[in-house]
Design an enzyme around this catalytic site. Structure first.
Site, PDB file in Angstrom:
ATOM      1  N   LYS A 159      32.871  40.463  47.698  1.00  0.00           N
ATOM      2  CA  LYS A 159      33.879  41.386  47.138  1.00  0.00           C
ATOM      3  C   LYS A 159      35.100  41.529  48.053  1.00  0.00           C
ATOM      4  CE  LYS A 159      35.695  44.891  44.875  1.00  0.00           C
ATOM      5  NZ  LYS A 159      36.420  44.652  43.624  1.00  0.00           N
ATOM      6  N   CYS A 186      45.515  42.290  43.643  1.00  0.00           N
ATOM      7  CA  CYS A 186      44.748  43.390  43.035  1.00  0.00           C
ATOM      8  C   CYS A 186      45.711  44.275  42.246  1.00  0.00           C
ATOM      9  CB  CYS A 186      44.024  44.213  44.091  1.00  0.00           C
ATOM     10  SG  CYS A 186      43.148  45.594  43.310  1.00  0.00           S
TER      11      CYS A 186
HETATM   12  C1  SIN Z   1      39.435  45.894  41.942  1.00  0.00           C
HETATM   13  O1  SIN Z   1      38.565  46.154  42.796  1.00  0.00           O
HETATM   14  O2  SIN Z   1      40.226  46.753  41.541  1.00  0.00           O
HETATM   15  C2  SIN Z   1      39.532  44.514  41.412  1.00  0.00           C
HETATM   16  C3  SIN Z   1      39.984  43.590  42.465  1.00  0.00           C
HETATM   17  C4  SIN Z   1      41.056  42.679  42.027  1.00  0.00           C
HETATM   18  O3  SIN Z   1      41.325  42.545  40.833  1.00  0.00           O
HETATM   19  O4  SIN Z   1      41.675  42.059  42.881  1.00  0.00           O
END
Ligand code: SIN
Length: 316
Positions: A44, A127
Site C-alpha cells: 500500500k 493520489c
Molecule cells: C487512497 O488511499 O486514497 C488511494 C490511493 C491512490 O489512489 O493513490
C-alpha cells in the site's frame, strides 16, 4: 503459453498483481497476496507517518466499478519494513508504493524500503483523495524533483512512477520527457479517475462520506488503455508500462498488453473477489494466449490501427 514477463530484472510470474491500495494495507492482506497466484506483492502507498485515512464510508462498488476516497490509510514505513522480510517466504517480487504528504517525504520513505531490500519502488504522484492537496503529477517541476531525488538514492533498485489519467496528451508528452531524462524504469497507468461522484437517488445522498472519489473498474478501462498506449508510443516501447484499470477477465489483460502494457495490476476486481481473483485471471489469460498461440511478451504493443473494411456501410 507463458503468462509471465520479465523486465527491470524482475520476473513477474504471472504478469498480473495487485494495484497499490487494493488488499495490501494490513499484514494479513499482504500475506493473502503472498499465498495467492499474484505475480508480485505491491505494498500500500506509504506515507512517512502511519495514517488512518479519510472518514468512512470511503469505498463503494457496483457492477461497473468502484469509487474510493481512502485517503492513504497505511501502517507507515517502519511497520512495513518489519513485515517485509516475512513476505520473502512467498518468493515473489515485492514492490513498495511511495506517497509523500510533502515532497521532502519521498526520500526518507524510499530509504526505509531500500534498507529492507525491496525489489522496486513505485512513486505514487497521483493520489486523488487528499483533500486540499492537488495530484503532484500535474506539477511537472515538482514531479521531476521528487523522481530525481528518489532515483538518486535508489542505486540499482528500479524506480517507477504511478500516474493519473491525463486529460490531454500535452501532459503525457511533458511527463514522458521527465521519464526519459531521469531514466525512470517503469510507468504505471492509471490511478483512479479523480473527483467522480455517485448519488443514491432514493436516499438523496452521496455514496461516500467525502462525496468525491477516484473511479475504478469497468468504467475506466478505455481511459486506462488510452493512457497505456500514449506512454507506450511516447516512450517508443523502451520503458515498460504497467497497465491498471478495468481488468475483470483474461480478455481485459490481453487488451492491456496489446495497448502496450508489459504487466497488469488489478484493483477493483481484487476488492470485489478477493485474492483468488489472481488464479482465475491467470487461467483466463493463459487460455487467451493459447488461442492466439503466443506468450504474454509477444502481445506487448501489438494492437494496430483499424483498417477500413471492404463493404463497410458507415463512412464517417
Ligand atoms: C487512497 O488511499 O486514497 C488511494 C490511493 C491512490 O489512489 O493513490
Amino acid at each position: 503459453m507463458s503468462t509471465g514477463n520479465n523486465f527491470c530484472g524482475i520476473n513477474f510470474q504471472p504478469a498480473i498483481f495487485n494495484a497499490s491500495g487494493a488488499w495490501c494495507a494490513s499484514e494479513t492482506e499482504l500475506r493473502d497476496l503472498g499465498k495467492s497466484s499474484a505475480g508480485a506483492i505491491l505494498i500500500k502507498s506509504t506515507t512517512l507517518e502511519p495514517r488512518s485515512g479519510n472518514d468512512k464510508p470511503r469505498f463503494f462498488t457496483n457492477e461497473f466499478g468502484s469509487l474510493n476516497s481512502m485517503g492513504l490509510p497505511n501502517l507507515g514505513p517502519q511497520k512495513y519494513k518489519e513485515i517485509l522480510p516475512t513476505l520473502r517466504q512467498y518468493k515473489k517480487p515485492i514492490i513498495a508504493s511511495i506517497a509523500g504528504m510533502s515532497p521532502d517525504h519521498f526520500v526518507p520513505i524510499s530509504q526505509h524500503y531500500l534498507d529492507a531490500g525491496v525489489d522496486a519502488l513505485e512513486v505514487n504522484l497521483s493520489c486523488p483523495n487528499l483533500v486540499g492537496k492537488p495530484q503532484i503529477a500535474f506539477d511537472f517541476e515538482k514531479s521531476r524533483n521528487i523522481l530525481q531525488d528518489v532515483k538518486n538514492i535508489a542505486g540499482k533498485t528500479p524506480v517507477g512512477v504511478k500516474l493519473p489519467p491525463y486529460p490531454d496528451p500535452i501532459f503525457n508528452i511533458q511527463m514522458a520527457h521527465i521519464i526519459r531524462e531521469l531514466k525512470i524504469d517503469f510507468v504505471t497507468v492509471i490511478n483512479s479517475v479523480p473527483h467522480c461522484a455517485f448519488i443514491d437517488s432514493e436516499k438523496e445522498e452521496f455514496v461516500i462520506k467525502n462525496k468525491f472519489g477516484g473511479l475504478g473498474g469497468k468504467y475506466v478501462k478505455p481511459v486506462a488503455l488510452g493512457q497505456v498506449r500514449r506512454f507506450y508510443e511516447l516512450l517508443e516501447g523502451k520503458v515498460p508500462i504497467i497497465g491498471c484499470g478495468g481488468i475483470e477477465t483474461g480478455k481485459d489483460i490481453v487488451e492491456h498488453f496489446l495497448a502496450g502494457a508489459s504487466t497488469v495490476q488489478v484493483g477493483t476486481q481484487l476488492m470485489k473477489e478477493g485474492p483468488q481473483v489472481f488464479a482465475r485471471l491467470e487461467k483466463e489469460f493463459s487460455e487467451e494466449l493459447e488461442k492466439k498461440n503466443c506468450t504474454a511478451k509477444d502481445l506487448v504493443g501489438r494492437a494496430k490501427p483499424r483498417e477500413k473494411q471492404l463493404g463497410e456501410m458507415l463512412d464517417y
